[in-house]
Design a protein around this motif. Structure first.
Motif, PDB file in Angstrom:
ATOM      1  N   PRO A  20       0.789  -1.234   0.000  1.00 29.03           N
ATOM      2  CA  PRO A  20       0.000   0.000   0.000  1.00 29.03           C
ATOM      3  C   PRO A  20       0.823   1.286   0.000  1.00 29.03           C
ATOM      4  O   PRO A  20       0.324   2.337  -0.406  1.00 29.03           O
ATOM      5  CB  PRO A  20      -0.840  -0.121   1.284  1.00 29.03           C
ATOM      6  N   PHE A  21       2.059   1.214   0.457  1.00 30.27           N
ATOM      7  CA  PHE A  21       2.873   2.429   0.514  1.00 30.27           C
ATOM      8  C   PHE A  21       3.905   2.490  -0.623  1.00 30.27           C
ATOM      9  O   PHE A  21       4.784   3.353  -0.607  1.00 30.27           O
ATOM     10  CB  PHE A  21       3.563   2.533   1.874  1.00 30.27           C
ATOM     11  N   GLY A  22       3.792   1.563  -1.570  1.00 31.52           N
ATOM     12  CA  GLY A  22       4.647   1.609  -2.757  1.00 31.52           C
ATOM     13  C   GLY A  22       6.126   1.430  -2.477  1.00 31.52           C
ATOM     14  O   GLY A  22       6.972   1.999  -3.176  1.00 31.52           O
ATOM     15  N   LEU A  23       6.467   0.612  -1.477  1.00 32.58           N
ATOM     16  CA  LEU A  23       7.877   0.460  -1.112  1.00 32.58           C
ATOM     17  C   LEU A  23       8.679  -0.261  -2.203  1.00 32.58           C
ATOM     18  O   LEU A  23       9.855   0.048  -2.416  1.00 32.58           O
ATOM     19  CB  LEU A  23       7.997  -0.291   0.219  1.00 32.58           C
ATOM     20  N   ARG A  24       8.046  -1.203  -2.879  1.00 36.30           N
ATOM     21  CA  ARG A  24       8.748  -1.883  -3.982  1.00 36.30           C
ATOM     22  C   ARG A  24       9.083  -0.876  -5.089  1.00 36.30           C
ATOM     23  O   ARG A  24      10.172  -0.907  -5.663  1.00 36.30           O
ATOM     24  CB  ARG A  24       7.882  -3.025  -4.529  1.00 36.30           C
ATOM     25  N   ARG A  25       8.121  -0.023  -5.388  1.00 26.37           N
ATOM     26  CA  ARG A  25       8.331   0.992  -6.410  1.00 26.37           C
ATOM     27  C   ARG A  25       9.459   1.947  -6.003  1.00 26.37           C
ATOM     28  O   ARG A  25      10.279   2.350  -6.826  1.00 26.37           O
ATOM     29  CB  ARG A  25       7.029   1.748  -6.661  1.00 26.37           C
ATOM     30  N   HIS A  26       9.474   2.307  -4.732  1.00 28.38           N
ATOM     31  CA  HIS A  26      10.554   3.167  -4.231  1.00 28.38           C
ATOM     32  C   HIS A  26      11.911   2.501  -4.438  1.00 28.38           C
ATOM     33  O   HIS A  26      12.878   3.146  -4.867  1.00 28.38           O
ATOM     34  CB  HIS A  26      10.359   3.455  -2.735  1.00 28.38           C
ATOM     35  N   ALA A  27      12.008   1.215  -4.105  1.00 32.15           N
ATOM     36  CA  ALA A  27      13.287   0.505  -4.214  1.00 32.15           C
ATOM     37  C   ALA A  27      13.758   0.447  -5.661  1.00 32.15           C
ATOM     38  O   ALA A  27      14.935   0.693  -5.956  1.00 32.15           O
ATOM     39  CB  ALA A  27      13.161  -0.901  -3.631  1.00 32.15           C
ATOM     40  N   PHE A  75      16.077  -4.895  -1.151  1.00 31.80           N
ATOM     41  CA  PHE A  75      16.646  -4.336  -2.376  1.00 31.80           C
ATOM     42  C   PHE A  75      17.169  -5.449  -3.290  1.00 31.80           C
ATOM     43  O   PHE A  75      17.012  -5.380  -4.517  1.00 31.80           O
ATOM     44  CB  PHE A  75      17.780  -3.366  -2.048  1.00 31.80           C
ATOM     45  N   LYS A  76      17.774  -6.455  -2.705  1.00 32.97           N
ATOM     46  CA  LYS A  76      18.296  -7.566  -3.506  1.00 32.97           C
ATOM     47  C   LYS A  76      17.160  -8.282  -4.234  1.00 32.97           C
ATOM     48  O   LYS A  76      17.267  -8.611  -5.422  1.00 32.97           O
ATOM     49  CB  LYS A  76      19.061  -8.552  -2.620  1.00 32.97           C
ATOM     50  N   ASP A  77      16.057  -8.501  -3.535  1.00 32.54           N
ATOM     51  CA  ASP A  77      14.884  -9.142  -4.166  1.00 32.54           C
ATOM     52  C   ASP A  77      14.343  -8.287  -5.305  1.00 32.54           C
ATOM     53  O   ASP A  77      13.955  -8.804  -6.360  1.00 32.54           O
ATOM     54  CB  ASP A  77      13.783  -9.373  -3.130  1.00 32.54           C
ATOM     55  N   ARG A  78      14.282  -6.969  -5.090  1.00 34.38           N
ATOM     56  CA  ARG A  78      13.779  -6.078  -6.141  1.00 34.38           C
ATOM     57  C   ARG A  78      14.734  -6.056  -7.335  1.00 34.38           C
ATOM     58  O   ARG A  78      14.286  -6.021  -8.495  1.00 34.38           O
ATOM     59  CB  ARG A  78      13.628  -4.643  -5.590  1.00 34.38           C
TER      60      ARG A  78
END
Length: 237
Positions: A20-27, A75-78
C-alpha cells in the motif's frame, strides 16, 4: 530510502501482492537512479546512514542490524526481479548477487559479462562451475578459517595448487577491480587441473589435525578467489 527504512523499522513491509505504501516501487526507483547516474556508492553504507537518521525520529521495532539486513535483502529481491524482467537468466543473476550485492552500479555489467562468457566458452564454463562446486562442497561444515603454512605441505599436489593460486590471485583481483570479469573467469580456469589433482590424490580431511587445517585453509583460499566473481553453486551443473 527514508521511507523504506522507516516503514521496515516499525514493522510495515510489503506482503504478497499488498504494497500500500509503494515500497517496492521506491526501491526500484532508487536502483534505477543509482544505475543511471553511475554512482559508485555502497548500498550498505547509505542504508546505515539512513537508519542512523531515522532512529532519532521513530521507535524501531527491530534492532538496527536486523533492519539493515532486512532492507538490503529487500533491495536484492527487487534487483533480482528487475533483472529477470529484462531477460537475464536467473542462475546468472543469483550467482552474482549472492556473492556480492552492494555497489549497484557495477552489478548489471558483471551479470552481462558472465553471461557472455557462458555463451562464448561452451564446456569450459561448465568445467569451471564443477571445479568451484567441488571446492565449496568440502567446506560446507567448516566454520573456522585457517592460514596456509607451506612447510606443512606433504604432497606435490598441495604445492601445485598453492603455486597456481598464487600465480592467478593477483590477476583475478586486478581484473575484477577493473571490471574485466571475463578476464577474471579466464584466469580461474587455470585452477581446474590443480584442484582436481588435489581432490583426486590427497585426503583433505585427514586425521592429522595440523594437516587437515592446512589443507582446508588451502581450499578456503581457492574458494575465496572464486567468490570474488560469483557464487558458482547457483549454476545447475
Amino acid at each position: 530510502l527514508d521511507t523504506i527504512c522507516a516503514y521496515f523499522g516499525i514493522g510495515i513491509r510489503p506482503t504478497g501482492s499488498a504494497d500500500p505504501f509503494g515500497l517496492r516501487r521506491h526501491a526500484i526507483a532508487i536502483i534505477r537512479i543509482i544505475e543511471d547516474k553511475g554512482w559508485d556508492i555502497s548500498l550498505r553504507d547509505i542504508v546505515e546512514r539512513t537508519i542512523h537518521i531515522i532512529k532519532e525520529k521513530i521507535r524501531l521495532k527491530v534492532s538496527e542490524d536486523q533492519l539493515r539486513e532486512d532492507v538490503i535483502s529487500f533491495f536484492k529481491d527487487r534487483y533480482r526481479f528487475m533483472m529477470l524482467s529484462e531477460g537475464f537468466p536467473p542462475e546468472t543473476v543469483d550467482a552474482v548477487i549472492s556473492a556480492s550485492f552492494d555497489k549497484i552500479s557495477e552489478i548489471r555489467d558483471k551479470i552481462r559479462q558472465i553471461q557472455e562468457f557462458i555463451t562464448d566458452s561452451g564446456d569450459r564454463f561448465k568445467e569451471l562451475v564443477i571445479t568451484a562446486k567441488r571446492v565449496s562442497n568440502i567446506l560446507k561444515k567448516e566454520k573456522e578459517r585457517y592460514d596456509v603454512d607451506e612447510a606443512l605441505f606433504k604432497e606435490i599436489w598441495e604445492r601445485n595448487l598453492w603455486k597456481s593460486y598464487q600465480d592467478i590471485k593477483e590477476k583475478v583481483e586486478e581484473s575484477a577491480g577493473k571490471k574485466l570479469y571475463k578476464d577474471a573467469l579466464n584466469s580461474l580456469l587455470f585452477l581446474k587441473k590443480p584442484v582436481d589433482d588435489l581432490f583426486d590424490n590427497v585426503e583433505i580431511m585427514t586425521k592429522d589435525e595440523r594437516l587437515r587445517r592446512n589443507r582446508v585453509g588451502l581450499v578456503q583460499k581457492v574458494e575465496s578467489l572464486f567468490k570474488k566473481i560469483a557464487d558458482f553453486s547457483k549454476f545447475p551443473y
